[in-house]
Design a protein around this motif. Structure first.
Motif, mmCIF file in Angstrom:
data_model
loop_
_atom_site.group_PDB
_atom_site.id
_atom_site.type_symbol
_atom_site.label_atom_id
_atom_site.label_comp_id
_atom_site.label_asym_id
_atom_site.label_seq_id
_atom_site.Cartn_x
_atom_site.Cartn_y
_atom_site.Cartn_z
ATOM 1 N N CYS A 1 0.841 -1.194 0.000
ATOM 2 C CA CYS A 1 0.000 0.000 0.000
ATOM 3 C C CYS A 1 0.879 1.248 0.000
ATOM 4 O O CYS A 1 2.018 1.216 0.461
ATOM 5 C CB CYS A 1 -0.976 0.002 1.169
ATOM 6 N N LEU B 1 0.361 -6.564 5.114
ATOM 7 C CA LEU B 1 0.310 -5.258 4.476
ATOM 8 C C LEU B 1 1.669 -4.570 4.584
ATOM 9 O O LEU B 1 2.174 -4.341 5.686
ATOM 10 C CB LEU B 1 -0.787 -4.413 5.137
ATOM 11 N N ASP C 1 -5.355 -1.555 7.972
ATOM 12 C CA ASP C 1 -4.659 -0.280 7.811
ATOM 13 C C ASP C 1 -4.446 0.454 9.133
ATOM 14 O O ASP C 1 -3.587 1.337 9.223
ATOM 15 C CB ASP C 1 -5.435 0.629 6.850
#
Length: 145
Positions: free
Chosen positions: A9, A83, A120
């Motif tokens: 990301c 992530l 996130d």
């Protein structure tokens, strides 16, 4: 056995703000906020994935600065998202929402007011906690290029 899905990301900086993207109603976790990116394909580097995904999702070009600390999150039994965030700068292009329903450029103090996707959230905390150092490193990185 848990399957780990690598996802990269982008923490895209511009004018001391960061780009945040709201997931559309056609995506899983609709309405939640995230840093844009996507799944890393077999044989693809996390950086190459990010450049491709940002083009596909937002129609812009970015420059990747450096990786932040990856975080893992389990959304369902047996599947873990790993992530991998990268600090980036916006290089060129105009944002076109090809997948997300909305984007916002937010300053450090505004980030905590969004409803973030669970994977996130640790990245948001890292970003807020290290904001000044991240900005300095990004400026230094731009100067070196």
């Amino acid at each position: 056995m848990n399957k780990i899905i690598p996802v990269s990301c982008a923490i895209i900086f511009s004018d001391r703000k960061v780009l945040c993207a709201q997931r559309s109603h056609t995506m899983s976790l609709p309405g939640l906020w995230e840093f844009p990116g996507g799944k890393i394909e077999v044989g693809e580097s996390p950086e190459a994935c990010l450049i491709r995904e940002i083009k596909e999702e937002l129609a812009i070009s970015i420059r990747i600065g450096y990786a932040m600390t990856p975080h893992e999150h389990s959304y369902s039994e047996g599947q873990i998202i790993r992530l991998i965030p990268f600090v980036c700068s916006w290089e060129s292009g105009n944002i076109d929402l090809l997948e997300h329903q909305k984007v916002k450029w937010l300053a450090k103090q505004e980030l905590k007011f969004l409803e973030w996707a669970p994977a996130d959230f640790p990245i948001v905390e890292d970003l807020i906690g290290n904001w000044n150092n991240i900005e300095k490193q990004l400026v230094d990185y731009k100067r070196e290029r």
